[in-house]
Design an enzyme around this catalytic site. Sequence first.
Site, PDB file in Angstrom:
ATOM      1  CG  HIS A   1      73.151  21.570  60.144  1.00 40.17           C
ATOM      2  ND1 HIS A   1      71.868  21.036  60.188  1.00 40.17           N
ATOM      3  CD2 HIS A   1      73.519  21.508  58.838  1.00 40.17           C
ATOM      4  CE1 HIS A   1      71.494  20.678  58.969  1.00 40.17           C
ATOM      5  NE2 HIS A   1      72.481  20.959  58.122  1.00 40.17           N
ATOM      6  CG  HIS A  47      68.634  17.182  59.606  1.00 40.72           C
ATOM      7  ND1 HIS A  47      69.705  16.546  60.194  1.00 40.72           N
ATOM      8  CD2 HIS A  47      68.691  18.469  60.008  1.00 40.72           C
ATOM      9  CE1 HIS A  47      70.372  17.419  60.952  1.00 40.72           C
ATOM     10  NE2 HIS A  47      69.786  18.605  60.844  1.00 40.72           N
ATOM     11  CD  GLU A  90      70.857  25.088  62.786  1.00 43.18           C
ATOM     12  OE1 GLU A  90      71.219  23.972  62.357  1.00 43.18           O
ATOM     13  OE2 GLU A  90      69.669  25.441  62.825  1.00 43.18           O
ATOM     14  CG  ASP A  96      71.747  18.752  63.807  1.00 48.23           C
ATOM     15  OD1 ASP A  96      72.233  19.439  62.884  1.00 48.23           O
ATOM     16  OD2 ASP A  96      70.532  18.722  64.062  1.00 48.23           O
TER      17      ASP A  96
HETATM   18 ZN    ZN Z   1      70.727  20.255  61.735  1.00 46.85          ZN
END
Ligand code: ZN
Length: 293
Positions: A264, A209, A261, A216
């Site tokens: 993401h 990030h 995830e 996200d």
């Molecule tokens: Zn993330």
Amino acid sequence: MKRKRKKLILIIVILLVLSIICFSSVIYLNKRKEPNDNMNNNPTKDNESIDNIDPLEVALRNETYFLERNLSRYLSYAKENPDIETKEIITRVNTNLDYAFYTHDIDSNLDDDLLIIVNKYHKLPSDYEPELVEMDSKYVNWGKRYMHPTAYEHLVEMIEDASKEGIRLFSVSPYRSYNTQKSLYNNYVASHGQEEADTFSARPGYSEHQTGLAVDLNTTDENAHFENTKEGKWLQENAYKYGFILRYPQDKEYITGYIFEPWHYRYVGTEVASYINEHQITYDEYYAFFIEK
Ligand SMILES: [Zn+2]
């Protein structure tokens, strides 16, 4: 009669000359071949070099993602793990899994630009800040949010196209600074303990990030099972067309170091994203083979 005899003698002479030429050529060529023949008949030379090639090395070299620079690491990893097949040895060593996470730090190569890698082996300086633009509030859930301009441009395109199909996408977390990541990670460590926190939260400097290239979408709640929603499924099928990849896929946790995830996404451009989508490899594997020097 005399002419006929003369002609016959001439033919015999020509034939004789020709035979002499042929005979001497054969002798000459044979003489030249001799030293080579002797070398080939030498029982040690060639057989020795064949015997010297380790069959494991041959198998490794035949794998698609074999890297010459990693040969000695492949061989020692294979010796320590004799039950692991060569394809998997290549994957693991290329992605540095022969070292434990966070024990073999390399600085991320800032010159890689949009293809920069940040993972549990490649870290960003604490003062690293990418080029950023403020995002339009209609694409974020709250507050002022920022992204790398190129990634943002393609994110907007993706969100707009998705909305035409009745899919609503928005960002819940795009760029995060080193300090934001530091307090986020420390909070997780306080509530979950470091070992568990490390499976879903990056240590400061190790978060994608911080590049401004990751985002996200919709949720970061594991219990929401975003992968089963129509938004999550749309992303899995379409994100690569906009240059985004699912960065932490299911069943690749041991490579990425992060739990699955489904929210993401990371911008890498359409060419790289298409390759990764087609070959179903992680960005860590792609980077090692195609980008890292
Ligand atoms: Zn993330």
